[in-house]
Structures are given as C-alpha cells and as structure tokens.
Design a protein around this motif. Structure first.
Motif, PDB file in Angstrom:
ATOM      1  N   ALA A  62      -5.911   7.637   3.195  1.00 37.55           N
ATOM      2  CA  ALA A  62      -5.017   7.391   2.057  1.00 37.55           C
ATOM      3  C   ALA A  62      -5.300   8.362   0.915  1.00 37.55           C
ATOM      4  O   ALA A  62      -4.378   8.914   0.312  1.00 37.55           O
TER       5      ALA A  62
ATOM      6  N   ILE B  23       1.910   6.532   2.006  1.00 45.52           N
ATOM      7  CA  ILE B  23       2.902   6.567   3.082  1.00 45.52           C
ATOM      8  C   ILE B  23       4.277   6.204   2.530  1.00 45.52           C
ATOM      9  O   ILE B  23       5.289   6.853   2.837  1.00 45.52           O
ATOM     10  N   ALA B  24       4.335   5.162   1.692  1.00 47.28           N
ATOM     11  CA  ALA B  24       5.609   4.772   1.072  1.00 47.28           C
ATOM     12  C   ALA B  24       6.149   5.886   0.186  1.00 47.28           C
ATOM     13  O   ALA B  24       7.360   6.162   0.169  1.00 47.28           O
TER      14      ALA B  24
ATOM     15  N   MET C 127      -3.607   2.224   1.847  1.00 49.36           N
ATOM     16  CA  MET C 127      -2.996   3.196   2.758  1.00 49.36           C
ATOM     17  C   MET C 127      -1.476   3.212   2.662  1.00 49.36           C
ATOM     18  O   MET C 127      -0.839   4.265   2.792  1.00 49.36           O
ATOM     19  N   TRP C 128      -0.872   2.040   2.400  1.00 46.61           N
ATOM     20  CA  TRP C 128       0.582   1.970   2.411  1.00 46.61           C
ATOM     21  C   TRP C 128       1.220   2.749   1.264  1.00 46.61           C
ATOM     22  O   TRP C 128       2.365   3.195   1.370  1.00 46.61           O
TER      23      TRP C 128
END
Length: 438
Positions: A99, A385-386, A381-382
């Motif tokens: 991330a 990525i988002a 982590m999201w």
C-alpha cells in the motif's frame, strides 16, 4: 557549450553511482520525446480542414510502416518493468508494504495530472460560457488529453507489478508467454464479435505481459547478444505474420481508414512490436552505456527525466492552444496545406514553436513532479487501489471523449481522478499530522 552547463553536467555525472543503469533513464527520456515529436508531426492543422488528429496517417498511407519505428510506447513499458521491479524489490528489503509503495508511485504519476485537469476544466467552462461550439471545445479537450490514455494503462500495470514480479520469479518466461497467449484469445473474441469493448482487457494483459521483459532485463536474462537477437526475430516475424496474414493493420498508431486499431484498444501486435524493439535496443545496450558516460548527454537525460511527466502530459495542450489561436486568426501563411513541400519544410519550425510553448508549461507546472517527502503512515491497502481505479476510469473516458458533450461540461470525469486522489490519500492535505516510522 556554456561553462555553467558543463560544470553542472560534470557535477551530476560525478554524483551518479556506478550501479545506476543510465541506459534505462535514457530510453525513458528518448521514448517519451519520440512520442511527443510524433504527435506534433502526425496531427495536421490547416485553415480548410481544422485540426485532424490523424491527418498524416489518414492522408499518406505510405507513412504507416514508419509507425513500426516511431510507435515506441513499448520501450516505455520495458523501462517501466525494469524500474518497477527494482523499486518493489527495494521496498521488500526495507519491509515497505504494497500500500505504501503504490501510494508513492501514484504520487509520482498522479500529482502532475492535477494542474492539467484543472486548467482544462476551467478552459472548457470559460469557452462554453463565451459561446464556443461544444463540438469544438470537445475536440480541443479530447486532443489535449490524449496522453492520459497511456497514463491510465501504465497505472493499471503498476497496480499489478508486484504480483507479476512474483509470477516472473516463479515461472520465468512462461509468465510472459501465457500472458501474451491470453491476450491473443481476447483479440480473437474482440475481432470476431466486432466488439471494441471486448478488447479492453488487453490494455492490461498486453502491457502487463510485455512489462515483464523489463524484469528479464533487470535479472540479466537479456544480457546475451544471441538472446536479444532471438527476441528481435520472434517479435519481427510474429508481427509480420499477424499483419500479413491476420486482420491487423500495418499502422501501429490508430488511423481513420483502418477497420481496427492496434493501439485502441491495445492488441497483441503491440507485444510483438515491443519484442522487436526491445531486441534492438538491448543489443545496443553496451555502446549506449559508453555513450552515456559523456557528462553532457547524461545531464540532458537527467533533466528530461526530472520533468518527464509534465513534458508528456502538456505537449498536446501546447499544440491545441497554438493551433486554435492560428485558426482563429486565419493565419494561412503559418498553416500550409498538409503534406505539401512547404508543409514538410516548416515542420522543424513548427516543432520549435511547440517546444518553446511546452517549455513554458513545464517551467510553470513541473513543480508537481517534485512533491514534498511523504512521511505519513502506510495507508490501508484499499485506499491507493481505490485512488488508482478513480484515476484510470476518469482518464480513460476523457482520452476518448474529452471533457465536453452536447450538454456542456461532463463534470464527473475530470473530477473523478481529482477527488479520488484527494479522498484516498494520494494528495497530502496541508497541516495533516504524520507519524515517524519506527
């Protein structure tokens, strides 16, 4: 050369560690520069025809084979594979998580987008309010934002670079062969069904597969002259068969008269073109490394790389601005009929004028490529990525349609990348507290 330039060049040369691959930096700078000069040549501007995005290719089919030389985006992905593998392995050694690594890459690639999108958003609003035809504003914004399709594709590849590196480390060449094979299946489905949309997965499959040749380069698997020659032969023969016996057109850049495009969406032909090009440049790696020991050439390479995203993102804004001013003033003497003798003779002057305008834009907006150090804790982590998805979605649409439709500004697409970078932590908010790393 001025003494100050030579002195600075020698200083930069002396400060460069011997372990740095200067060829990587040079090829990155050279590839983007060729793309810029190619765009400035391909796009035809005339009083009678206005701005024709693929004018040269549409009016002179003899130029189509030349795109096998001047379509050099594969070289950028080759270099990207080398750099991303080097970066991710360094992160693994330092126990830096995915991330945090991805957020760092997004800041390098995404922050230079902010002034470009805001400038064009304001320009579109003002132009429409002043009574400009929506179709004209749509064309101008779409033309200026063409470079963002590549950035969207590259971001997709960056997202999957760490897992793809793991595949390479475990499966070696098979990880590339299987990826290109899957891309070929996608092409068969897309072409057989005449569905452009069905070919979109190849923006990721083709480029992510070819990107792994950069891993092979880094790992010394392409240091042998015979292997490089074999890579060139596979690429050249494969490309020749696909174009000669298959449904693919000769031009590696989209041309109006072709039934399908090799680049929009990306086709498997681009992977074979990349193999041929990579085979050639890697065979020349040693003499190139020797040449880059020249302090002057190395210093120019460093300068271009420092502002390479700004140089790339703004070069068509410079062209769009100059073309529209000359068309509005009806300056026929400065807009000769494309492909005439005077048109060819004035191409160097046209490029110099655009270079000067782009240089001003780089001087103004280049600072976005040098963000302040980011000492924030690693994000969930999201979040990166988002942010990547928001950036890619907005850029992909705008590269195809611009910022305007018949009803006015399409606010969602330019705002999506900006809001995504802000909401998901790519942009560091002023005054935000940070935590020291242990």
């Amino acid at each position: 050369m001025p003494r100050s330039f030579l002195a600075q060049a020698r200083k930069v040369d002396a400060a460069t560690p011997d372990s740095r691959s200067r060829e990587v930096d040079f090829l990155r700078a050279a590839a983007i520069t060729v793309v810029v000069l190619g765009h400035w040549t391909i796009i035809a501007v005339s009083v009678s025809g206005g701005i024709n995005p693929h004018g040269l290719l549409d009016q002179a089919r003899w130029t189509h084979p030349l795109t096998w030389v001047f379509q050099v985006m594969p070289i950028f992905f080759l270099v990207g594979g080398y750099s991303n593998a080097l970066s991710w392995r360094s992160a693994r050694r330092k126990n830096t998580g995915y991330a945090e690594w991805l957020r760092t890459r997004l800041r390098r690639l995404g922050l230079p987008l902010i002034p470009l999108l805001l400038t064009w958003l304001v320009t579109c609003v003002i132009a429409l309010a002043a009574g400009a035809a929506p179709a004209a504003v749509q064309l101008a914004s779409q033309m200026a934002l063409v470079p963002t399709w590549f950035l969207a594709a590259y971001l997709l590849v960056v997202i999957v670079a760490p897992p793809c590196l793991l595949l390479w480390e475990r499966w070696g060449w098979w990880s590339i062969i299987l990826g290109i094979g899957l891309a070929g299946i996608i092409d068969v489905i897309s072409i057989a069904t005449e569905s452009t949309l069905a070919g979109y997965p190849n923006y990721l499959l083709v480029w992510a597969s070819f990107h792994q040749f950069g891993y092979a380069w880094l790992d010394g698997r392409l240091s042998n002259l015979k292997r490089c020659l074999l890579l060139f032969v596979i690429g050249a023969v494969g490309l020749g068969l696909l174009v000669g016996l298959g449904p693919y057109p000769v031009s590696m850049i989209t041309a109006g008269g072709d039934a399908i495009s090799n680049s929009a969406p990306t086709r498997v032909t681009m992977a074979f073109l990349g193999m041929a090009q990579a085979g050639i440049v890697l065979m020349l790696q040693r003499p190139l490394a020797t040449l880059l020991r020249s302090p002057g050439l190395w210093f120019l390479t460093v300068l271009v790389n420092q502002r390479i995203m700004t140089w790339f993102l703004w070069h068509l804004t410079a062209l769009t601005a100059l073309a529209n001013v000359l068309l509005a003033l009806d300056v026929r003497a400065l807009l000769p009929t494309p492909l005439t003798g005077i048109w060819w003779l004035t191409r160097p002057l046209w490029a110099l004028a655009l270079l000067a305008i782009t240089g001003v834009l780089v001087a103004v907006f280049g600072r976005f490529e040098s963000p302040a150090p980011d000492d924030r804790p690693a994000p969930p982590m999201w979040m990166p990525i988002a942010a990547s998805v928001a950036i890619c979605a907005g850029l992909a649409i705008m590269a195809d349609t611009g910022m305007v439709n018949a009803d006015g500004v399409t606010w969602i697409w330019p705002l999506l990348p900006l809001v995504g970078m802000l909401a998901f932590g790519v942009v560091r908010l002023p005054g935000r507290r940070t935590s020291a790393k242990g």
